[in-house]
Scaffold this active site. Structure first.
Site, short mmCIF file in Angstrom:
data_model
loop_
_atom_site.label_atom_id
_atom_site.label_comp_id
_atom_site.label_asym_id
_atom_site.label_seq_id
_atom_site.Cartn_x
_atom_site.Cartn_y
_atom_site.Cartn_z
N GLU A 53 -7.20 1.58 -2.91
CA GLU A 53 -5.55 1.87 -3.16
C GLU A 53 -5.32 0.66 -3.58
O GLU A 53 -4.19 0.48 -4.30
CB GLU A 53 -5.22 2.69 -2.00
N HIS A 55 -12.22 11.99 2.06
CA HIS A 55 -12.05 10.62 2.36
C HIS A 55 -11.75 10.51 3.98
O HIS A 55 -12.71 9.64 4.64
CB HIS A 55 -10.99 10.09 1.82
N GLN A 79 -7.88 14.28 4.30
CA GLN A 79 -7.47 13.50 3.26
C GLN A 79 -8.55 13.54 2.11
O GLN A 79 -9.50 12.99 2.23
CB GLN A 79 -7.21 11.98 3.73
N HIS A 126 -8.79 11.38 -0.97
CA HIS A 126 -8.33 10.17 -1.57
C HIS A 126 -8.03 10.22 -3.09
O HIS A 126 -9.07 10.74 -3.73
CB HIS A 126 -9.28 8.91 -1.43
N ARG A 150 -0.87 9.33 -0.61
CA ARG A 150 -2.18 9.94 -0.96
C ARG A 150 -2.13 11.37 -1.41
O ARG A 150 -2.73 11.85 -2.47
CB ARG A 150 -3.29 9.73 -0.22
N PHE A 185 0.67 -1.28 -0.06
CA PHE A 185 0.14 0.03 -0.08
C PHE A 185 1.19 1.35 0.04
O PHE A 185 2.09 1.19 0.32
CB PHE A 185 -0.82 0.01 1.24
N LEU A 233 -15.49 5.42 -3.54
CA LEU A 233 -14.13 5.13 -3.52
C LEU A 233 -13.69 3.96 -4.23
O LEU A 233 -14.48 2.91 -4.46
CB LEU A 233 -13.52 4.61 -2.12
N ARG A 282 -2.62 10.62 6.50
CA ARG A 282 -2.78 9.20 6.98
C ARG A 282 -2.18 8.23 5.78
O ARG A 282 -2.61 8.37 4.69
CB ARG A 282 -4.19 8.81 7.37
#
Ligand SMILES: Cc1cc2nc3c(=O)[nH]c(=O)nc-3n(C[C@H](O)[C@H](O)[C@H](O)COP(=O)(O)OP(=O)(O)OC[C@H]3O[C@@H](n4cnc5c(N)ncnc54)[C@H](O)[C@@H]3O)c2cc1C
Ligand code: SF4
Ligand code: SF4
Ligand code: FES
Lengths: 248, 604
Positions: B253, B380, B234, B236, B309, B121, B250, B415
């Site tokens: 990722e 997000h 955030q 995304h 991100r 990730f 969404l 994050r």
């Protein structure tokens, strides 16, 4: 796309009726979008449940043109729009208001099913080893988003109201996930036979047809469970054995 | 005077996502009475939507991984504004919390040796995310739910808290309504754990549900608690952009973790064009090496699609702005291309990303095993939230604890994916534990009847707005548009000031937000009440964004495009001033412990 008419059930446990609403439909809209648009435009008090809008939480179950569906995954493009689209709540549960019903019974049933009881850890550090092949089957059951659409269409609940004696397809999927979990050591077969009434299921497969997660409820969960119950409780030799076996 | 139903608990947990459930399990298991409240049905909280996985340095796939690398990755991702002690605790305790889920029945994907499988990730040096296909959140919430219902927790579903009840400076209860009939309920509690999640509904394009109106943030703020890092929201990089009705939903990722690439309208993998210096040594500069990385070659460096991100989102915005976007204003995310490398690509994609496959098939009529997706940034997650003590998770208000997305500190300015699910269980457990301790050491407080009567009257007011009545859905939607425009991904002083002015207008309009008919399951009424919370978190975000004169992590200012060492020395804290207005203060970050500083240095 043009204006579409929706017939939405408005009412509570004391009764109600379909009411007509018109709203504009644009490309890619799902039924839940239409409901929200109607709420914002003309019926702010219209009750409906939703959370994820992506088929992941199982909140927005309803009957669209008589078909049990997640409203957030039902595209307007797939419905005939020359006649009104009807939206009504699930029928197997008591109504709270409009499209929202009281599904708390499901939570009560689940509580009564014996919980996961793992074997001793396989490794020193307290972890287990399981092969992917051995968990594939359980993972299928664990996809369940608890939308209760399968409960809604099962005739044992919907028509015969056996809520007291019959746990319903959702909870057979849940039980199967536990019983077939490679680490589990609990025995739920007697409960399944007696309290949870799996015998009432006559394998009509209606539940499987409506499952939005495409879980093969009947073939993979219910039938194997039924077989296990039969093996354990109706096999004459086993029966004999059990008479001499101490109760566990 | 109105009468209310009253419930009394030692520990009351508000919110039944991963954090709240884990806190409640801890409390109920420690011999105190525990109540758990949620706005939706049990098992439907946001946590259910999490897709990609849960970060923990188990080292099952790459045994070079360790808590110290996870710690260093988290700090780098957060651009060093993180609470370093929380980042340390999180990295150290996450593996035990993941294994505990397995002991409670979770069935995660497996390695060949039969251990829990981990995937790559963004921002994580090694494959670190324990997962189940792309429905990890469902596995987590269901495991906690199914375990929790046997622990003696009393669950109150579809109940919404609208105020914390105070005695002196201490929290002693909560005031709520139940959705079914809109009846009011008083909860008395010795300690309260806030686990209400995020604030994403303050923006137009969002991956978040109706629940995410920042209730916990706002309730805590009203009770006198500090909020911290509220400028960091955030976005995304990969949300759906087409068709319009699914905009914002969404796209995990995990698609990029499995080898998905980002391209622009010219077919170029634009992420190769801008790799930040701090990541240069760990990022591949050619396609061939990037592919080797995602297929497990330990000597290869990560492809640039797996940068953090904030950076990926900015690159996408740039491509679109400069005219190289996709037809509907995004860019392309392509997983189908992996068929160039592996023979059974179609099956592989369906197995690894089943819900993405269905999501596009059913909502956009697109087959991701054959065609690229169109994606763009979506709101997000909020890094900012209730300021907590790193050991106990207690806020600055005695008796009030917080965990999960509504708490802050762990993630700093940005994050890393997968660090939320692990955050929930690590700090959910700790919050439950310390709230229990607090409840055992303190007696129940006294509910102030004046406060209760006042909030009840406030909650009833939308039914009685007279001729100035306004539709709450319209107000909410207008607010979302303004926040998206002026406090969105790219910010500047002028627009932030306009937003603050705009918010005053919205506050006035919220006073007229009206409801009709009766209090039975009435979404219009609920939306009218939620506005107050949305406005509080919107203001906190705008004020904090205005106060940070630099670009860092998820916060981008075009009028201050660079990082500033001076600005990086502190976090922004907002709290309610004596006059009722919102105050903002910069508090210095305490110097990091020597051994942790060294870990960061070694991992640079
Ligand atoms: C689509 C999506 C995918 C994601 N994927 C990942 C991922 O792969 N990995 C990862 O680490 N993170 C992921 N995240 C982030 C992560 O899922 C969330 O940050 C996390 O689940 C939040 O958990 P929580 O326990 O803090 O709150 P939630 O799970 O949101 O629960 C909040 C609870 O509080 C309740 N509540 C709120 N307000 C009130 C009130 N006023 N009164 C009573 N109850 C209230 C709600 O009803 C709910 O029960 C994802 C997020 C989204 C949206
Ligand atoms: S197969 Fe069994 S459980 Fe499923 S709908 Fe038919 S009777 Fe009900
Ligand atoms: S088994 Fe399928 S239909 Fe039944 S509750 Fe689960 S997801 Fe819904
Ligand atoms: S809103 Fe979650 S399944 Fe429809």
């Amino acid at each position: 796309m043009p204006q579409v008419t929706f017939k939405v059930w408005r009412g509570n446990k004391d009764g109600g009726q379909f009411k007509d609403y018109q709203t504009d439909i644009t490309e890619g809209m799902v039924v839940l979008d239409a409901v929200h648009q109607i709420q914002a435009e003309s019926a702010p008090d219209m009750a409906c449940r939703w959370n994820c809008k992506a088929g992941k939480c199982g909140s927005c179950s309803a009957e669209v043109n008589g078909m049990p569906k997640l409203m957030c995954m039902t595209r307007m493009e797939d419905l005939p729009t020359d006649k009104p689209v009807t939206i009504e709540p699930m029928q197997a549960f008591p109504l709270i208001r409009d499209l929202v019903c009281d599904v708390s019974w499901n939570y009560e049933v689940k509580k009564k099913i014996k919980k996961f009881k793992p074997r001793k850890p396989d490794a020193q550090d307290g972890t287990w080893r399981m092969q992917q092949d051995d968990v594939d089957r359980v993972q299928e059951f664990r996809k369940c988003i608890e939308c209760f659409l399968c409960q809604n269409v099962c005739h044992v609940l919907r028509d015969h109201h056996k809520h007291e004696e019959f746990a319903g397809p959702r909870h057979y999927v849940y039980t199967a996930a536990l019983e077939m979990h490679p680490l589990d050591t609990e025995d739920r077969l007697l409960d399944l036979k007696d309290d949870n009434g799996i015998g009432y299921c006559n394998i009509t497969k209606c539940c499987t047809k409506v499952c939005p997660e495409h879980i093969t409820i009947t073939d993979n969960a219910i039938i194997p469970l039924k077989e296990r119950v039969v093996d354990e409780y109706y096999d004459p030799i086993k029966k004999l054995f059990r008479m001499f076996k101490p109760k566990k | 005077m109105r009468e209310f139903t009253t419930h009394e608990y030692d520990v009351l947990v508000i919110g039944a996502g991963g954090a709240g459930l884990r806190a409640a399990i801890e409390a109920a298991g420690s011999g105190v009475t525990c109540g758990l409240i949620c706005k939706s049905l049990l098992g439907k909280a946001h946590t259910v939507m999490a897709e990609g996985g849960m970060a923990a340095a188990l080292g099952n796939v790459d045994d070079r991984d360790s808590w110290s690398t996870h710690f260093a990755d988290t700090m780098r991702g957060g651009q060093y504004l993180n609470n370093w002690r929380m980042a340390e605790i999180h990295a150290k305790e996450a593996p035990a919390r993941v294994n505990e889920l397995e002991a409670w029945g979770a069935v995660m994907d497996r390695t060949k040796e039969g251990k829990i499988l981990q995937r790559n990730f963004g921002g994580h040096k090694y494959p670190r995310l324990a997962h189940v296909g792309d429905r990890t959140g469902l596995e987590m919430i269901r495991t906690l739910q199914d375990h929790g219902i046997h622990q003696g927790i009393k669950v109150h579903m579809e109940v919404t808290v609208i105020e914390l009840l105070m005695e002196g400076g201490r929290v002693v209860g909560a005031f709520a309504y139940e959705r079914e009939h809109g009846r009011f309920i008083v909860f008395k509690a010795k300690a309260i754990v806030m686990a209400t999640g995020g604030i994403g509904r303050a923006f137009k394009i969002t991956s978040n549900s109706w629940e995410y109106t920042g209730d916990g943030h706002s309730l805590a703020y009203e009770a006198g608690a500090d909020l911290i890092d509220m400028e960091f929201i955030q976005f995304h990089p990969t949300g759906m952009v087409w068709p319009p009705s699914v905009r914002g939903i969404l796209v995990t990722e995990g698609v990029r973790g499995e080898g998905g690439i980002l391209t622009n309208s010219e077919g170029r993998r634009f992420m190769f064009d801008d790799i930040p210096d701090v990541y240069k040594s760990s990022t591949s500069d050619n396609e061939e090496e990037g592919w080797r990385y995602v297929t497990g070659d330990k000597s290869a460096r990560r492809p640039p699609e797996l940068l953090t991100r904030d950076h990926v989102a900015r690159c996408i915005v740039r491509e679109v702005k400069e005219g190289r976007g996709s037809p509907h204003g995004g860019v392309f995310l392509d997983i189908a291309w992996i068929k160039e490398h592996i023979p059974n690509a179609e099956e592989h994609i369906k197995k690894k990303l089943p819900s993405m496959y269905h999501q596009f098939k059913e909502l956009a009529g697109l087959d991701i095993t054959k065609e690229p997706m169109e994606i763009g940034p979506t709101t997000h997650y909020v890094m900012g939230g209730i300021r907590v003590d790193s050991e106990s998770q207690m806020s600055t208000v005695p008796g009030l604890f917080a965990a999960g997305e509504c708490a802050a500190g762990l993630h700093g300015a940005n994050r890393l994916g997968g660090n939320s699910l692990s955050d929930l269980v690590v700090f959910g457990k700790r919050a439950g534990e310390h709230a229990t301790k607090y409840a055992k050491e303190n007696s129940a407080g006294q509910i102030n009847n004046d406060q209760v009567q006042k909030v009840a009257a406030w909650a009833e007011a939308p039914f009685d707005r007279g001729d100035k009545a306004e539709n709450p859905f319209t107000i909410q939607s207008d607010l979302q548009v303004m926040m998206q425009d002026k406090v969105g991904i790219v910010r500047e002083e002028k627009e932030l000031n306009e937003a603050l002015q705009g918010l005053e207008g919205f506050k006035a309009r919220a006073e007229h937000a009206s409801a009709d008919v009766n209090r039975d399951y009435n979404p219009g009424w609920h939306t009218a009440l939620d506005l107050k919370n949305l406005l509080t978190v919107s203001e906190a975000t705008a004020r904090s964004a205005l106060a940070r004169n630099e670009s860092r992590g998820a916060h981008t200012r075009i009028d201050h495009p660079d990082k500033s060492e001076e600005e990086a020395k502190g976090n922004n804290v907002v709290r309610k001033g004596a006059d009722g207005s919102m105050q903002i203060e910069r508090v210095a970050i305490p110097p990091i412990r020597e051994d942790l500083a060294q870990i960061i240095e070694e991992n640079k």
